[in-house]
Structures are given as structure tokens and as C-alpha cells.
Design a protein around this motif. Structure first.
Motif, PDB file in Angstrom:
ATOM      1  N   UNK A  17     -82.478 -40.773 -78.629  1.00  0.00           N
ATOM      2  CA  UNK A  17     -82.958 -39.892 -79.705  1.00  0.00           C
ATOM      3  C   UNK A  17     -81.940 -39.828 -80.841  1.00  0.00           C
ATOM      4  N   UNK A  18     -80.650 -39.889 -80.510  1.00  0.00           N
ATOM      5  CA  UNK A  18     -79.613 -39.944 -81.546  1.00  0.00           C
ATOM      6  C   UNK A  18     -79.778 -41.205 -82.401  1.00  0.00           C
ATOM      7  N   UNK A  19     -79.972 -42.336 -81.745  1.00  0.00           N
ATOM      8  CA  UNK A  19     -80.176 -43.595 -82.476  1.00  0.00           C
ATOM      9  C   UNK A  19     -81.399 -43.506 -83.372  1.00  0.00           C
ATOM     10  N   UNK A  20     -82.459 -42.902 -82.886  1.00  0.00           N
ATOM     11  CA  UNK A  20     -83.669 -42.747 -83.678  1.00  0.00           C
ATOM     12  C   UNK A  20     -83.399 -41.881 -84.909  1.00  0.00           C
ATOM     13  N   UNK A  21     -82.640 -40.822 -84.728  1.00  0.00           N
ATOM     14  CA  UNK A  21     -82.286 -39.967 -85.854  1.00  0.00           C
ATOM     15  C   UNK A  21     -81.425 -40.678 -86.880  1.00  0.00           C
ATOM     16  N   UNK A  22     -80.510 -41.514 -86.408  1.00  0.00           N
ATOM     17  CA  UNK A  22     -79.645 -42.273 -87.330  1.00  0.00           C
ATOM     18  C   UNK A  22     -80.426 -43.340 -88.087  1.00  0.00           C
ATOM     19  N   UNK A  23     -81.478 -43.878 -87.479  1.00  0.00           N
ATOM     20  CA  UNK A  23     -82.270 -44.927 -88.123  1.00  0.00           C
ATOM     21  C   UNK A  23     -83.209 -44.365 -89.191  1.00  0.00           C
ATOM     22  N   UNK A  24     -83.410 -43.064 -89.169  1.00  0.00           N
ATOM     23  CA  UNK A  24     -84.332 -42.436 -90.123  1.00  0.00           C
ATOM     24  C   UNK A  24     -83.785 -42.527 -91.548  1.00  0.00           C
ATOM     25  N   UNK A  25     -84.590 -43.062 -92.425  1.00  0.00           N
ATOM     26  CA  UNK A  25     -84.234 -43.092 -93.839  1.00  0.00           C
ATOM     27  C   UNK A  25     -83.299 -44.209 -94.272  1.00  0.00           C
ATOM     28  N   UNK A  26     -83.053 -45.178 -93.405  1.00  0.00           N
ATOM     29  CA  UNK A  26     -82.205 -46.311 -93.795  1.00  0.00           C
ATOM     30  C   UNK A  26     -83.006 -47.600 -93.649  1.00  0.00           C
ATOM     31  N   UNK A  34     -79.440 -49.651 -85.271  1.00  0.00           N
ATOM     32  CA  UNK A  34     -79.761 -48.389 -84.595  1.00  0.00           C
ATOM     33  C   UNK A  34     -81.002 -48.516 -83.720  1.00  0.00           C
ATOM     34  N   UNK A  35     -81.987 -49.281 -84.177  1.00  0.00           N
ATOM     35  CA  UNK A  35     -83.208 -49.445 -83.383  1.00  0.00           C
ATOM     36  C   UNK A  35     -82.957 -50.294 -82.132  1.00  0.00           C
ATOM     37  N   UNK A  36     -82.006 -51.221 -82.212  1.00  0.00           N
ATOM     38  CA  UNK A  36     -81.621 -51.986 -81.021  1.00  0.00           C
ATOM     39  C   UNK A  36     -80.956 -51.061 -80.007  1.00  0.00           C
ATOM     40  N   UNK A  37     -80.094 -50.179 -80.487  1.00  0.00           N
ATOM     41  CA  UNK A  37     -79.487 -49.183 -79.604  1.00  0.00           C
ATOM     42  C   UNK A  37     -80.534 -48.280 -78.992  1.00  0.00           C
ATOM     43  N   UNK A  38     -81.509 -47.870 -79.807  1.00  0.00           N
ATOM     44  CA  UNK A  38     -82.619 -47.052 -79.311  1.00  0.00           C
ATOM     45  C   UNK A  38     -83.336 -47.766 -78.169  1.00  0.00           C
ATOM     46  N   UNK A  39     -83.715 -49.031 -78.394  1.00  0.00           N
ATOM     47  CA  UNK A  39     -84.470 -49.779 -77.387  1.00  0.00           C
ATOM     48  C   UNK A  39     -83.662 -49.981 -76.107  1.00  0.00           C
ATOM     49  N   UNK A  40     -82.387 -50.311 -76.243  1.00  0.00           N
ATOM     50  CA  UNK A  40     -81.544 -50.544 -75.063  1.00  0.00           C
ATOM     51  C   UNK A  40     -81.381 -49.260 -74.246  1.00  0.00           C
TER      52      UNK A  40
END
Length: 107
Positions: A17-26, A34-40
Motif C-alpha cells: 500500500x505504501x508503494x501504491x501511495x508513492x506511485x500516485x501522481x507520478x 513503485x508499481x514493481x515494488x507493489x506487485x512483488x
């Protein structure tokens, strides 16, 4: 041992969820990083949950896993993403934590 695995699975849920939040708006490479971190972390969290349910009851493990993720996501939202920490938000967060402790206690 499987309670430790379950707790780690919940922490991985907080991580994704942190990775998802960081990916927002970039956009661009940073977004995909960040989305790779989210998926992993998403996959690792699910695999660890499955491992924990080999000996823990599913009816206990799943709510504890989602509860850890929910509590962690709210705390990350408050402390990292500067979301509001209203009375009612903290009240219901406290009741969620009490419920997780209750499930652990009776299992």
C-alpha cells in the motif's frame, strides 16, 4: 512460527500500500519502479498468507492479515502521506486493533 509468517505477510501488505501511495501522481520510470515494488510485495504477502494458513485457521489468519494491512495502511497514510488523524478515524482504528488482538487471543 506461522504467526510470525502471518505478521510478516501483513507487513508486506502495508508495504504494497505504501508503494501504491508513492506511485500516485507520478509517471515514467519512477512510476514503474513503485508499481514493481507493489506487485512483488503483493505476491509475497499472498504467498506468506497461504503458508501461514497451513497450520492456522483461515477464519483467523485472513482477518488478522487484512487487519494488519488496514492498520498499517492507515498509519502510513497519517504519518507518511499526511492524511488527517481525526477522532473517529483513530477510534475505529483502535477497535480494529482490539479485534485483531482478540482473534489472536482466542486462536
Amino acid at each position: 512460527m506461522n504467526w510470525i509468517v502471518l505478521i510478516f505477510a501483513g507487513l508486506c501488505e502495508v508495504g504494497f500500500t505504501y508503494c501504491l501511495g508513492r506511485a500516485k501522481g507520478i509517471a515514467g520510470t519512477e512510476y514503474w519502479t513503485w508499481m514493481t515494488g507493489f506487485a512483488a510485495l503483493y505476491v509475497l504477502s499472498a504467498v506468506l498468507l497461504a503458508k501461514a494458513t497451513e497450520t492456522l485457521p483461515l477464519g483467523t489468519a485472513y482477518p488478522v492479515w487484512t487487519g494488519i494491512g488496514a492498520v498499517g495502511a492507515v498509519l502510513v497514510g497519517i504519518f507518511v502521506f499526511k492524511e488527517p488523524a481525526t477522532f473517529w478515524r483513530l477510534f475505529f482504528l483502535t477497535t480494529l486493533i482490539a479485534s485483531i488482538i482478540g482473534l489472536k487471543t482466542i486462536s
